[in-house]
Design a protein around this motif. Structure first.
Motif, PDB file in Angstrom:
ATOM      1  N   ASP A 191       1.057  -1.121  -0.142  1.00 28.66           N
ATOM      2  CA  ASP A 191       0.102  -0.002  -0.165  1.00 28.66           C
ATOM      3  C   ASP A 191       0.855   1.052   0.038  1.00 28.66           C
ATOM      4  OD1 ASP A 191      -2.023  -1.800   0.016  1.00 28.66           O
ATOM      5  OD2 ASP A 191      -3.018  -1.276   1.886  1.00 28.66           O
ATOM      6  N   VAL A 192       1.951   1.126   0.585  1.00 31.98           N
ATOM      7  CA  VAL A 192       2.837   2.359   0.874  1.00 31.98           C
ATOM      8  C   VAL A 192       3.520   2.573  -0.420  1.00 31.98           C
ATOM      9  CG1 VAL A 192       5.033   3.123   1.915  1.00 31.98           C
ATOM     10  CG2 VAL A 192       3.671   2.156   3.269  1.00 31.98           C
ATOM     11  N   LEU A 193       3.876   1.657  -1.153  1.00 36.77           N
ATOM     12  CA  LEU A 193       4.539   1.695  -2.585  1.00 36.77           C
ATOM     13  C   LEU A 193       3.380   2.512  -3.633  1.00 36.77           C
ATOM     14  CD1 LEU A 193       6.576  -1.627  -3.069  1.00 36.77           C
ATOM     15  CD2 LEU A 193       7.388   0.496  -2.720  1.00 36.77           C
ATOM     16  N   LEU A 194       2.318   1.889  -3.546  1.00 32.19           N
ATOM     17  CA  LEU A 194       1.229   2.349  -4.388  1.00 32.19           C
ATOM     18  C   LEU A 194       0.865   3.619  -4.156  1.00 32.19           C
ATOM     19  CD1 LEU A 194      -1.179  -0.739  -4.701  1.00 32.19           C
ATOM     20  CD2 LEU A 194       0.743   0.047  -6.282  1.00 32.19           C
ATOM     21  N   ARG A 195       0.606   4.046  -2.827  1.00 35.18           N
ATOM     22  CA  ARG A 195       0.410   5.428  -2.464  1.00 35.18           C
ATOM     23  C   ARG A 195       1.613   6.414  -2.962  1.00 35.18           C
ATOM     24  NH1 ARG A 195      -2.323   4.439   3.258  1.00 35.18           N
ATOM     25  NH2 ARG A 195      -4.497   3.892   2.446  1.00 35.18           N
ATOM     26  N   SER A 196       2.874   5.831  -2.858  1.00 34.13           N
ATOM     27  CA  SER A 196       3.991   6.614  -3.344  1.00 34.13           C
ATOM     28  C   SER A 196       3.754   7.098  -4.876  1.00 34.13           C
ATOM     29  CB  SER A 196       5.198   5.859  -2.836  1.00 34.13           C
ATOM     30  OG  SER A 196       5.411   5.672  -1.382  1.00 34.13           O
ATOM     31  N   VAL A 197       3.198   6.110  -5.695  1.00 33.60           N
ATOM     32  CA  VAL A 197       3.180   6.682  -6.973  1.00 33.60           C
ATOM     33  C   VAL A 197       1.804   7.304  -7.373  1.00 33.60           C
ATOM     34  CG1 VAL A 197       5.016   4.966  -7.734  1.00 33.60           C
ATOM     35  CG2 VAL A 197       2.514   4.322  -7.877  1.00 33.60           C
ATOM     36  N   GLY A 198       0.870   7.427  -6.240  1.00 34.39           N
ATOM     37  CA  GLY A 198      -0.253   8.282  -6.471  1.00 34.39           C
ATOM     38  C   GLY A 198      -1.444   7.606  -6.236  1.00 34.39           C
ATOM     39  N   MET A 199      -1.434   6.297  -6.141  1.00 37.43           N
ATOM     40  CA  MET A 199      -2.694   5.406  -6.254  1.00 37.43           C
ATOM     41  C   MET A 199      -3.248   4.978  -4.836  1.00 37.43           C
ATOM     42  SD  MET A 199      -2.506   5.368  -9.507  1.00 37.43           S
ATOM     43  CE  MET A 199      -3.934   4.504  -9.573  1.00 37.43           C
ATOM     44  N   GLU A 200      -4.510   4.801  -4.778  1.00 36.29           N
ATOM     45  CA  GLU A 200      -5.204   4.480  -3.583  1.00 36.29           C
ATOM     46  C   GLU A 200      -5.444   3.097  -3.416  1.00 36.29           C
ATOM     47  OE1 GLU A 200      -6.412   3.911  -0.265  1.00 36.29           O
ATOM     48  OE2 GLU A 200      -5.583   5.988  -0.508  1.00 36.29           O
ATOM     49  N   PRO A 201      -4.661   2.425  -2.710  1.00 33.85           N
ATOM     50  CA  PRO A 201      -4.945   0.903  -2.643  1.00 33.85           C
ATOM     51  C   PRO A 201      -5.999   0.180  -2.124  1.00 33.85           C
ATOM     52  CG  PRO A 201      -3.361   1.528  -1.067  1.00 33.85           C
ATOM     53  CD  PRO A 201      -3.454   2.771  -1.869  1.00 33.85           C
ATOM     54  N   THR A 202      -6.874   1.068  -1.160  1.00 31.64           N
ATOM     55  CA  THR A 202      -7.817   0.644  -0.834  1.00 31.64           C
ATOM     56  C   THR A 202      -9.008   0.215  -1.874  1.00 31.64           C
ATOM     57  OG1 THR A 202      -8.518   2.847   0.053  1.00 31.64           O
ATOM     58  CG2 THR A 202      -7.586   1.418   1.613  1.00 31.64           C
ATOM     59  N   GLN A 203      -9.178   0.947  -2.916  1.00 33.33           N
ATOM     60  CA  GLN A 203     -10.254   0.973  -3.974  1.00 33.33           C
ATOM     61  C   GLN A 203      -9.619   0.036  -4.995  1.00 33.33           C
ATOM     62  OE1 GLN A 203     -12.743   2.996  -4.192  1.00 33.33           O
ATOM     63  NE2 GLN A 203     -12.069   3.837  -2.084  1.00 33.33           N
ATOM     64  N   LEU A 204      -8.554  -0.736  -4.941  1.00 31.73           N
ATOM     65  CA  LEU A 204      -8.056  -1.701  -5.990  1.00 31.73           C
ATOM     66  C   LEU A 204      -8.305  -3.161  -5.502  1.00 31.73           C
ATOM     67  CD1 LEU A 204      -4.709   0.286  -6.829  1.00 31.73           C
ATOM     68  CD2 LEU A 204      -7.055   0.540  -8.178  1.00 31.73           C
ATOM     69  N   GLU A 205      -8.521  -3.815  -6.627  1.00 30.62           N
ATOM     70  CA  GLU A 205      -8.369  -5.237  -6.345  1.00 30.62           C
ATOM     71  C   GLU A 205      -7.129  -5.902  -6.084  1.00 30.62           C
ATOM     72  OE1 GLU A 205     -11.218  -7.604  -6.588  1.00 30.62           O
ATOM     73  OE2 GLU A 205     -12.402  -5.680  -6.781  1.00 30.62           O
ATOM     74  N   LYS A 206      -6.951  -7.096  -5.550  1.00 31.98           N
ATOM     75  CA  LYS A 206      -5.490  -7.570  -5.350  1.00 31.98           C
ATOM     76  C   LYS A 206      -4.729  -7.803  -6.460  1.00 31.98           C
ATOM     77  CE  LYS A 206      -2.970 -11.312  -3.255  1.00 31.98           C
ATOM     78  NZ  LYS A 206      -3.052 -12.724  -2.808  1.00 31.98           N
ATOM     79  N   ASN A 207      -5.451  -8.419  -7.547  1.00 26.30           N
ATOM     80  CA  ASN A 207      -4.515  -8.440  -8.924  1.00 26.30           C
ATOM     81  C   ASN A 207      -4.057  -7.179  -9.461  1.00 26.30           C
ATOM     82  OD1 ASN A 207      -7.191  -7.895  -9.652  1.00 26.30           O
ATOM     83  ND2 ASN A 207      -6.906  -8.931 -11.579  1.00 26.30           N
ATOM     84  N   VAL A 208      -4.943  -6.237  -9.516  1.00 29.44           N
ATOM     85  CA  VAL A 208      -4.710  -4.819  -9.768  1.00 29.44           C
ATOM     86  C   VAL A 208      -3.478  -4.316  -9.417  1.00 29.44           C
ATOM     87  CG1 VAL A 208      -5.515  -2.474 -10.453  1.00 29.44           C
ATOM     88  CG2 VAL A 208      -7.084  -4.436 -10.595  1.00 29.44           C
ATOM     89  N   LYS A 209      -3.295  -4.494  -7.858  1.00 27.37           N
ATOM     90  CA  LYS A 209      -2.323  -3.868  -7.251  1.00 27.37           C
ATOM     91  C   LYS A 209      -0.932  -4.662  -7.662  1.00 27.37           C
ATOM     92  CE  LYS A 209      -4.448  -3.225  -2.531  1.00 27.37           C
ATOM     93  NZ  LYS A 209      -4.280  -3.534  -0.915  1.00 27.37           N
ATOM     94  N   TRP A 210      -1.144  -6.096  -7.718  1.00 29.39           N
ATOM     95  CA  TRP A 210       0.066  -6.633  -8.309  1.00 29.39           C
ATOM     96  C   TRP A 210       0.617  -6.271  -9.549  1.00 29.39           C
ATOM     97  CZ3 TRP A 210       3.568 -10.088  -5.966  1.00 29.39           C
ATOM     98  CH2 TRP A 210       3.153 -10.522  -4.736  1.00 29.39           C
ATOM     99  N   HIS A 211      -0.442  -6.040 -10.585  1.00 26.82           N
ATOM    100  CA  HIS A 211      -0.177  -5.383 -11.873  1.00 26.82           C
ATOM    101  C   HIS A 211       0.578  -4.037 -11.774  1.00 26.82           C
ATOM    102  CE1 HIS A 211      -2.307  -8.847 -13.278  1.00 26.82           C
ATOM    103  NE2 HIS A 211      -3.409  -8.368 -13.629  1.00 26.82           N
ATOM    104  N   LEU A 212       0.007  -3.146 -10.786  1.00 27.58           N
ATOM    105  CA  LEU A 212       0.665  -1.960 -10.623  1.00 27.58           C
ATOM    106  C   LEU A 212       2.197  -2.090  -9.948  1.00 27.58           C
ATOM    107  CD1 LEU A 212      -2.378   0.148  -9.102  1.00 27.58           C
ATOM    108  CD2 LEU A 212      -1.500  -0.121 -11.590  1.00 27.58           C
ATOM    109  N   LEU A 213       2.199  -2.863  -9.214  1.00 26.29           N
ATOM    110  CA  LEU A 213       3.826  -3.263  -8.792  1.00 26.29           C
ATOM    111  C   LEU A 213       4.681  -3.805  -9.987  1.00 26.29           C
ATOM    112  CD1 LEU A 213       3.271  -5.173  -5.275  1.00 26.29           C
ATOM    113  CD2 LEU A 213       4.179  -3.120  -5.812  1.00 26.29           C
ATOM    114  N   ALA A 214       4.001  -4.790 -10.791  1.00 26.07           N
ATOM    115  CA  ALA A 214       4.920  -5.180 -11.830  1.00 26.07           C
ATOM    116  C   ALA A 214       5.287  -4.008 -12.883  1.00 26.07           C
ATOM    117  CB  ALA A 214       4.094  -6.141 -12.771  1.00 26.07           C
ATOM    118  N   ARG A 215       4.486  -3.082 -12.928  1.00 24.27           N
ATOM    119  CA  ARG A 215       5.052  -1.735 -13.717  1.00 24.27           C
ATOM    120  C   ARG A 215       6.150  -1.165 -13.047  1.00 24.27           C
ATOM    121  NH1 ARG A 215      -0.528   1.650 -14.437  1.00 24.27           N
ATOM    122  NH2 ARG A 215      -1.597   0.146 -15.991  1.00 24.27           N
TER     123      ARG A 215
END
Length: 682
Positions: A191-215
């Motif tokens: 969640d910290v990594l995703l917020r650091s690039v501007g995204m709100e993890p509480t609104q995202l499905e688990k697989n979407v979080k992983w795809h954003l990490l893969a980016r």
């Protein structure tokens, strides 16, 4: 604990363990809307003045940043005003993107200002040596510029650069991140990594979080080749354009070998030697002015080196390919392959696509809406960019060897791809190297799926050369083998395990579209007067004729199967399904004949059986064309047994032995023989 409590708890932890390194992302959004600067430029300033959780200090800091941007950030439409200020005041501080070129005629370096519009401003050589990226694509900087005009030196540019400071953090203590990471759970850190690039993890499905990490993997892993194709508006290019000062986004796609790799005349290395990530936006537009461009790119993607002239050069930049898929994935899979948006020069080049380490399914990421952007705390973008850069010096590619062995379907390229993805995700999620077996397994499964997606498309483009797509990993302790599947392929569920119903038969054959498909024939035999009805064939005349051939042969030869089959007291209802949606086939006669016999005898065919081969009206059996490709489709669909015409025995040499060994094969001489073998009656 509800979402709000979790969020405030995470904000507190970040401010406690990373004081001065975090910023509230809504501040970035507020100011970003009014200033067209990359996020890392903005947050560099916010980090200087707003790295606190005290509301009054934050408000003061925001005002200061706004003032700095208002006074010093050069807007293109105000360039003349700023130039006038420099002249009138003698010296002035500006924020602009600066690119440098060597003027060999004068033997000086000259700077060009992106927004200010100034060209040919002399810059001291020590800046160029210190910040090489000034020569390739440019850097955002805070500069003090002075103005001195001398009539006797009319050919000399009156603007002078007194000082230049790139907008980047001067240094990073990586141990600070390693130690701080220990206070966060895996999910919190993601969640910290995703917020650091501007995204709100509480609104995202688990697989979407992983795809954003893969980016993010190309930013932490050297020589990583990533592809993401999907709908518009899912933020594919955002991270490479806005988040890191070490990545460059090539828009439009056209480039040259000199620009990208090495310029023979200036003897200078291109973008791959100066940036950590080179991302191509809109892959459909990728073109090289040089004929050998794609070949050099392939060499580089495979080995991290390329030959120009007499020299071989090495570089560590990762390559990212971003593009749009304008139709549904289902439609694309039925008619083509998932690399189709690439330009024609690449679209059927299996060697190029085989170098992709991961394919992010962009269609699984939702189109961005306001609620997907965070208002909470995250790392200052520049801090996270430096963290990513530092992690490029480390490697976790052998981490999986402690617990797992990769399955035998993975060739050397597959193994390299999976190891690189595992290494990249471990660097992001467990940078301090503290992880358990379950953590590795989760990442390993994700890595295998993305590489298998590449391999599945290669199989579609290149055929049997890429037959080994059934990726798996083996647990060292138990020797248990686990297989991974690709969600959009459907794959192994087409032919379920266990006995089917009487009258149900599967066949694999070439459909209308020219692709090989899986077809299911369902036959119901009910009391009646000998009627025959068929559905599911649409308007395909050849398919209808093929089914009629089966029924006519059944009428004439049913007694050869069993004297108990009654024609006049039953109605026969047959439905044909095209399970892969690739268009109906005309090769249904033999399978339909077996289905009629199975239904009439109320005896199911053997479990997970596929009937191959077709027959003429007189019962002549035709051999299977492209046997290897047909058997690969059988395996993908979940078949364990295959019924094969004797005429195809001669083609067995064309089938890879590993594939042939996957089935229990039975050969048949004629239609009646096929019925007995399908029903397990010898």
């Amino acid at each position: 604990m509800n979402k709000t409590d979790k969020t405030s708890n995470l904000n507190e932890k970040l401010n406690k363990y990373f004081p001065g390194r975090v910023v509230r992302k809504d501040l970035t959004k507020k100011i970003k809307e009014g200033a067209n600067v990359p996020v890392y430029v903005l947050e560099y300033l916010l980090g200087m003045y707003c790295a606190t959780d005290d509301e009054d200090s934050i408000n003061d800091g925001v005002e200061r940043v706004k003032n700095i941007l208002a006074q010093n950030f050069v807007r293109p439409d105000e360039a003349e005003k700023v130039k006038s200020k420099i002249r009138e005041l003698g010296q002035y501080t500006v924020i602009d993107k600066v690119t440098v070129k060597l003027n060999e005629k004068k033997d000086i370096y000259e700077a060009e200002f992106s927004n200010l519009g100034l060209k040919g401003v002399e810059i001291a050589p020590h800046y160029v040596k210190e910040y090489e990226k000034l020569l390739a694509g440019g850097i955002w900087c805070i500069l003090k510029i002075s103005y001195y005009y001398d009539e006797e030196l009319r050919n000399v540019n009156p603007f002078k650069i007194d000082s230049l400071k790139p907008i980047q953090m001067p240094r990073l203590d990586i141990e600070e991140i390693f130690n701080g990471r220990r206070y966060f759970t895996k999910d919190e850190w993601i969640d910290v990594l995703l917020r650091s690039v501007g995204m709100e993890p509480t609104q995202l499905e688990k697989n979407v979080k992983w795809h954003l990490l893969a980016r993010m993997i190309p930013l932490v892993e050297n020589n990583y080749n990533l592809c993401e194709l999907g709908p518009r508006g899912t933020g594919k290019s955002h991270i490479y354009k806005e988040i890191s000062p070490y990545s460059i986004l090539i828009s439009g796609g056209q480039t040259t070998v000199a620009n990208l790799f090495y310029n023979m005349s200036t003897r200078k290395i291109g973008l791959v030697g100066l940036w950590d990530v080179v991302a191509f936006d809109e892959v459909a537009g990728i073109t090289f002015k040089d004929k050998d461009g794609i070949q050099i790119m392939k060499d580089y993607m495979a080995s991290g080196s390329f030959a120009r002239g007499k020299e071989e050069k090495n570089a560590s930049a990762s390559m990212v390919f971003i593009g749009n898929i304008n139709q549904s994935v289902d439609a694309l899979l039925k008619t083509s392959h998932l690399f189709e948006p690439f330009p024609e020069a690449m679209a059927y080049d299996t060697a190029f696509f085989d170098r992709m380490h991961y394919y992010i399914p962009g269609w699984e990421i939702p189109k961005y809406r306001p609620e997907y952007f965070t208002n909470e705390y995250g790392f200052i973008t520049d801090y996270i960019a430096e963290f990513f850069r530092e992690m490029r010096k480390r490697s976790f590619s052998d981490a999986l060897d402690k617990y797992f062995i990769l399955g035998n379907n993975l060739n050397q390229r597959d193994v390299i791809a999976v190891r690189k993805t595992v290494s990249g995700l471990l660097k992001l999620i467990y940078p301090n190297g503290e992880f358990e077996k379950e953590d590795i397994e989760e990442i390993l499964r994700y890595a295998l799926v993305g590489r298998r997606r590449v391999k599945e498309q290669l199989k579609k483009i290149g055929g049997m050369e890429f037959y080994d797509v059934h990726f798996s990993y083996i647990e060292k302790e138990t020797f248990q083998e686990e297989f991974v599947s690709v969600p959009e392929q459907g794959g192994s569920k087409l032919i379920p395990e266990g006995m089917g119903k009487p009258g149900h038969v599967y066949t694999v054959a070439r459909g209308d579209s020219g692709m090989i498909g899986v077809f299911k024939i369902e036959t119901e035999v009910v009391p009646g007067s000998g009627k025959f009805e068929r559905t599911g064939l649409g308007s395909n005349r050849d398919a209808k004729e093929s089914i009629n051939t089966a029924f006519n042969y059944f009428k004439a030869n049913r007694k050869n199967i069993s004297g108990s089959i009654s024609l006049n007291n039953n109605d026969f209802l047959m439905h044909i399904q095209d399970l892969r949606g690739i268009g109906m086939t005309s090769e249904l006669a033999l399978a339909a004949f077996i289905a009629l016999c199975s239904g009439a005898l109320k005896k199911p065919v053997q479990s997970q059986l596929v009937v191959l081969g077709s027959m003429s009206i007189g019962g002549t059996i035709n051999k299977v064309e492209e046997l290897a490709s047909v058997l690969q489709v059988c395996f993908d669909a979940g078949a364990k047994r295959v019924l094969l015409p004797m005429a195809s025995a001669a083609d067995i040499g064309t089938v890879p032995p590993e594939l042939f060994a996957k089935f229990q094969i039975s050969f048949y001489q004629n239609p009646e023989d096929a019925v007995f073998k399908a029903l397990g009656v010898e």
